[in-house]
Design an enzyme around this catalytic site. Structure first.
Site, PDB file in Angstrom:
ATOM      1  N   HIS A   1       0.822  -1.204   0.000  1.00  0.00           N
ATOM      2  CA  HIS A   1       0.000   0.000   0.000  1.00  0.00           C
ATOM      3  C   HIS A   1       0.858   1.257   0.000  1.00  0.00           C
ATOM      4  O   HIS A   1       0.464   2.278  -0.585  1.00  0.00           O
ATOM      5  CB  HIS A   1      -0.940  -0.012   1.203  1.00  0.00           C
ATOM      6  CG  HIS A   1      -2.093  -0.940   1.046  1.00  0.00           C
ATOM      7  ND1 HIS A   1      -2.906  -1.320   2.087  1.00  0.00           N
ATOM      8  CD2 HIS A   1      -2.569  -1.601  -0.052  1.00  0.00           C
ATOM      9  CE1 HIS A   1      -3.834  -2.153   1.660  1.00  0.00           C
ATOM     10  NE2 HIS A   1      -3.642  -2.344   0.365  1.00  0.00           N
TER      11      HIS A   1
ATOM     12  N   HIS B   1      -4.279  -5.706 -11.130  1.00  0.00           N
ATOM     13  CA  HIS B   1      -2.986  -5.120 -10.778  1.00  0.00           C
ATOM     14  C   HIS B   1      -1.938  -5.412 -11.852  1.00  0.00           C
ATOM     15  O   HIS B   1      -1.175  -4.520 -12.255  1.00  0.00           O
ATOM     16  CB  HIS B   1      -2.497  -5.675  -9.440  1.00  0.00           C
ATOM     17  CG  HIS B   1      -3.201  -5.117  -8.250  1.00  0.00           C
ATOM     18  ND1 HIS B   1      -2.968  -3.855  -7.757  1.00  0.00           N
ATOM     19  CD2 HIS B   1      -4.138  -5.666  -7.437  1.00  0.00           C
ATOM     20  CE1 HIS B   1      -3.724  -3.634  -6.691  1.00  0.00           C
ATOM     21  NE2 HIS B   1      -4.443  -4.722  -6.473  1.00  0.00           N
TER      22      HIS B   1
END
Length: 422
Positions: A253, A382
């Site tokens: 993150h 992703h």
């Protein structure tokens, strides 16, 4: 199903990236069912009938097929439209409004929990649909933005709450950064799709709140909060393997936020304002997360940077390569490009499944495919974004970048254009 060819010795060139992007979309094609929802794909790319159709996966796959359509990939327009229809109908909560968290696997089974995370992905998929000119996308986006604002936005805190009951009456006291991170992504996309400045401004406000927390915590982002938005650093200390709310810091993150901060600057025309924060998040995440001797990024660490869950998840490596690419472009520093090249080699060696396609979603600490937290290969979002990013101009959203690039797919290769790189 076969995966991409091995990475060329000279590095990840556009032709390799284009072929790999196509292979990811080919792997994902079976996911969108007749009702427009996306099934959970197993290791071979078949829908796992034991898994429900999740809102977040359906939206991610729909968004990815939208990028494919914008880049001229044959057959993706139909999948984009079907996915948007599925979000608008099959996963919509006709009784209470908003969207169900999932439907199935059995007939009539639903998870009616209302999650900001999933609703943010509705905004993302619909925004991509609008940019791609998909039928019904505009109405879906307007509806999704209305729900996100009215049901999840906490104006006093300038952040989104996390979860509500199906009928909206009960609010979970938990607050989290993950849903807000994807809300930033979605709001940037909504700004590009609608031209409305308020969505960009909201994304910037959220981003700056997270910068402040990270800066006060050694650039390790606090992920979990109580209802007053006070950090809960020991939250889920007994659940280190949780796929969405794990204990500790999540280097992936930090990397994803680094990229998003730079995209906020690009979209806001405030170049450099958040550059130092992006660099600090990136450097901390790499220092804590990259296993130098073995290779691979760990999933989580404690607040001193010591690994807690040392397994490698595919999305972390994808976000690392993407963040490095954006930092290279915005700073001009070659070391970021060198890091990205090295990580792509590791990805090609360990994550890409060259026999069956897509990427292994989880590796153990010896970089061997595992499945303790993630079973199968449920989505390609992703990986697909990371692999096409270097060949797109940098904007606030992937859809705007794909649209602005003006490329088509020529056989199995993205047509290069130095003008499009900017």
């Amino acid at each position: 199903m076969t995966g991409s060819p091995l990475l060329p010795a000279s590095g990840p060139h556009p032709s390799w990236r284009a072929e790999h992007f196509l292979s990811l979309l080919d792997f994902a094609r079976p996911s969108i069912g007749a009702d427009g929802t996306a099934g959970w794909l197993d290791d071979a790319g078949a829908v796992d009938p034991t898994q429900p159709a999740h809102l977040w996966i359906t939206c991610r796959m729909t968004h990815t097929f939208g990028l494919g359509h914008l880049l001229g990939v044959e057959g993706t327009e139909e999948l984009l439209g079907r996915g948007l229809d599925g979000v608008a109908t099959s996963l919509a909560d006709a009784e209470h409004g908003g969207w169900l968290a999932s439907r199935g696997p059995g007939a009539g089974e639903v998870d009616g929990l209302k999650q900001a995370y999933g609703h943010a992905f509705v905004v993302l998929a619909a925004s991509t649909g609008v940019v791609a000119g998909a039928r019904g996308a505009g109405a879906l986006l307007a509806r999704a933005l209305e729900v996100l604002e009215e049901r999840f936005w906490e104006a006093d805190h300038q952040l989104h709450l996390d979860e509500r009951s199906r009928d909206w009456t009960e609010i979970d006291p938990y607050r989290g950064v993950n849903a807000n991170m994807h809300s930033v992504e979605a709001l940037l996309a909504a700004h590009d799709a609608t031209g409305e400045r308020r969505w960009l401004d909201r994304a910037a406000v959220i981003a700056d709140r997270v910068i402040s927390w990270a800066q006060d915590n050694g650039w390790r982002i606090p992920e979990h909060f109580d209802s007053a938005w006070v950090p809960q650093l020991e939250y889920n200390a007994d659940r280190p393997h949780d796929p969405f709310k794990p204990y500790g810091a999540t280097p992936g993150h930090g990397l994803e936020w680094a990229r998003l901060l730079l995209q906020v600057d690009v979209a806001s025309d405030t170049a450099g304002r958040r550059s130092d924060a992006a660099r600090n998040l990136f450097e901390r995440a790499v220092e804590d997360g990259w296993d130098g001797p073995q290779g691979g990024f760990v999933y989580t660490t404690d607040w001193t940077g010591t690994p807690v869950e040392a397994r490698r998840f595919h999305w972390v490596a994808a976000e690392a390569a993407a963040a490095a690419d954006v930092l290279h472009r915005t700073t001009g520093e070659d070391r970021y490009a060198e890091l990205a090249d090295g990580w792509w080699r590791w990805i090609d060696d360990h994550l890409v499944d060259h026999e069956r396609g897509s990427w292994y979603h989880e590796l153990d600490t010896d970089n061997v495919p595992s499945g303790r937290t993630w079973v199968g290969k449920p989505d390609v979002y992703h990986a697909a974004q990371a692999v096409i990013l270097p060949d797109l101009p940098l904007t606030g959203s992937f859809a705007a970048s794909a649209s602005a690039a003006g490329r088509i797919l020529d056989g199995t290769r993205l047509t290069t254009s130095t003008e499009a790189r900017g």
